[in-house]
Design an enzyme around this catalytic site. Structure first.
Site, PDB file in Angstrom:
ATOM      1  CG  ASP A   1       4.404  30.213 125.734  1.00 23.89           C
ATOM      2  OD1 ASP A   1       3.185  30.381 125.532  1.00 23.89           O
ATOM      3  OD2 ASP A   1       5.132  31.081 126.231  1.00 23.89           O
TER       4      ASP A   1
ATOM      5  NE  ARG B   1       3.026  38.106 130.157  1.00 22.70           N
ATOM      6  CZ  ARG B   1       2.232  38.994 129.594  1.00 22.70           C
ATOM      7  NH1 ARG B   1       2.641  40.235 129.382  1.00 22.70           N
ATOM      8  NH2 ARG B   1       1.004  38.671 129.232  1.00 22.70           N
TER       9      ARG B   1
ATOM     10  NE  ARG C   1       1.907  31.446 134.053  1.00 23.59           N
ATOM     11  CZ  ARG C   1       1.516  31.154 132.816  1.00 23.59           C
ATOM     12  NH1 ARG C   1       1.998  30.077 132.214  1.00 23.59           N
ATOM     13  NH2 ARG C   1       0.658  31.926 132.178  1.00 23.59           N
TER      14      ARG C   1
END
Length: 532
Positions: free
Chosen positions: A258, A60, A324
């Site tokens: 999450d 991010r 990921r």
């Protein structure tokens, strides 16, 4: 490609997005993978996975995230944590992005954020990349086919990686931009192919909207006892603390890994999938997550693989440590079909203490729980970033500061109220170092952590004998079956107790310095619980 239905009265043209080339509405996974391969966005991997690199952005870009400063949000946004953008600059950004998009092919996914039908957010995600459509289809919740015929988005996300912002014209920091406009119910993302920006934008929206409804949005994983959704638990934690690993307990049902909400009815997953780190992932330690890396449709992001055999290298972090995989929740065998749970009986706050000071588990009073929630402590270890040569403290309030549009006290107060109303027991669990700091000590044994969590979740730990920690004042069990007594007292695990004491004073000071920012914004009991 055969396209599922879309609301005929709610196409992009009805939202003022005109002049595009071919627009695909709500393609299913096979069609999205086919399109992504045709456009050279990545490769088909083993088992029908999709292998992709996100280019320059492998994570991010929180410094490039902006909230549009409008009168309706002026007094409710935490501006010290959220970069402002003026409405006029956003309008220029929006117009220029729409002009850039003309004639190009786009993919639309109409999805839900939230498993609770009464509280979910209807989100339309417009993506330039087909694989982004696949990713967000995994990570958000998918409406039934019949529901798409009447779907009207409350918020729209436009993600255009090929668009570069102009900081001088658009009022942003760089050519990369993530801009949230709560008034126009619109999010614009440009110049980054990192798919996580899509999912975290929805999380940020829910973090702003839900508190007004008395719902606590949380950066946490959650599970419940098999066959008993009312025996649920939530696991707060920053990256690397074990949030995904410890909640994926084969003896319990996974609600999500999450993002969750805590309402008067219980807890609910915001998402329909998981976005798990794959560095050093193994079939032995995490067999179910490992197995998703060869299942159809799983997005494999920024992993090194053999160009001929397509076998993944889980240890090669030459692209990024943040490699990921993204997959739907039902790829985990013990995942909840409803993604709902009752009121949590246990609230676990995970930390990775690289200083070797904190015990492996501690029981918190409600005031201490709010203190540690607002602190959001973990630590970076040497080697994780260039220039990091000793453990570095990280305090990310509410265990998710980058996604918090409101002030931390808003979320802290909600947590305090929920705990008071439900009587949930709160625990601090350290998955970091014991016997010394990073470099001299060793990582907390995962077997011991699991044994302590099992005792906490089944209630037996409440019957143990506890001592008061002299540094932080919380309660620490003296003895727990299956765990070495010495491990429960960090000072005894150090060969030099005086060195432990010095390290403990250092960590206490770090906590105190960080918490000073909340001193005039919290209740007296929380202030008193701050240290000891």
């Amino acid at each position: 490609m055969t396209e599922p239905r879309v609301n005929p009265n709610c196409r992009l043209e009805d939202q003022g997005i005109t002049g595009l080339g071919k627009v695909h509405y709500n393609l299913l996974e096979p069609a999205l993978i086919e399109a992504a391969i045709q456009h050279g966005e990545g490769r088909l991997g083993l088992g029908g996975t999709f292998l992709v690199s996100t280019g320059a952005h492998t994570g991010r870009s929180p410094k490039d995230k902006h909230v549009v400063r409008t009168p309706s949000v002026e007094n409710t946004i935490w501006w010290e944590n959220n970069r402002p953008m003026e409405p006029e600059a956003f309008d220029r950004l929006h117009a220029d992005m729409l002009e850039h998009m003309k004639g190009k092919e786009y993919y639309v996914q109409d999805l839900y954020g939230g498993a609770d039908p009464a509280l979910r957010l209807d989100v339309r995600v417009v993506t330039e990349l087909a694989w982004h459509g696949l990713f967000i289809r995994h990570l958000l919740r998918r409406p039934e086919l019949a529901e798409l015929a009447s779907f009207v988005p409350e918020f729209t996300i436009i993600n255009c990686p090929s668009f570069k912002a102009d900081p001088a014209k658009h009022g942003c920091r760089s050519e990369t931009v993530i801009a949230l406009n709560f008034d126009k119910k619109l999010i614009l993302i440009g110049n980054t192919a990192y798919a996580g920006e899509n999912k975290k934008s929805v999380f940020t929206l829910l973090n702003y909207i839900l508190p007004e409804k008395g719902v606590m949005p949380m950066h946490c994983s959650a599970n419940h006892a098999i066959g008993n959704p009312d025996d649920s638990a939530i696991f707060f934690g920053l990256s690397g603390t074990g949030k995904t690993t410890l909640s994926a307990d084969p003896s319990r049902t996974l609600i999500g890994d999450d993002e969750h909400g805590w309402s008067d009815h219980g807890i609910f997953n915001f998402e329909g999938g998981c976005y798990a780190k794959t560095i050093n992932l193994s079939a032995e330690a995490e067999p179910e997550i490992y197995a998703t890396c060869s299942k159809f449709g799983t997005v494999i992001e920024n992993m090194v693989f053999d160009p001929d055999t397509l076998e993944l290298d889980f240890e090669d972090n030459s692209i990024t440590d943040n490699m990921r995989c993204a997959y739907p929740l039902d790829y985990i065998s013990n995942a909840s079909a409803s993604s709902l749970g009752g009121q949590p009986r246990n609230v676990i706050m995970l930390t990775c203490d690289a200083y070797g000071v904190l015990p492996p588990i501690a029981r918190l009073t409600p005031a201490q729980a709010m203190y540690h929630f607002l602190s959001g402590f973990t630590s970076k270890t040497p080697g994780t970033e260039v220039g990091v040569t000793e453990p570095t403290p990280t305090f990310s309030t509410c265990f998710g500061a980058p996604f918090m549009p409101r002030r931390p006290e808003v979320y802290g107060k909600l947590l305090q109220e929920k705990i008071a109303k439900t009587g949930a027991t709160c625990w601090l669990v350290n998955t970091g170092w014991t016997g010394g700091a990073f470099g001299t000590g060793k990582r907390m044994p995962i077997k011991a952590t699991r044994a302590l969590l099992t005792a906490a979740l089944d209630g037996s730990l409440n019957n143990a004998e506890f001592r008061k920690d002299p540094n932080f004042g919380f309660e620490v069990p003296v003895s727990v079956p299956g765990v070495e007594d010495k491990l429960l007292d960090p000072r005894q695990t150090w060969t030099d107790p005086a060195a432990y004491d010095a390290q403990a004073r250092k960590l206490v000071s770090m906590f105190s310095d960080n918490f000073a920012q909340y001193a005039d914004k919290i209740d007296d009991d929380v202030r008193a619980a701050a240290i000891g």
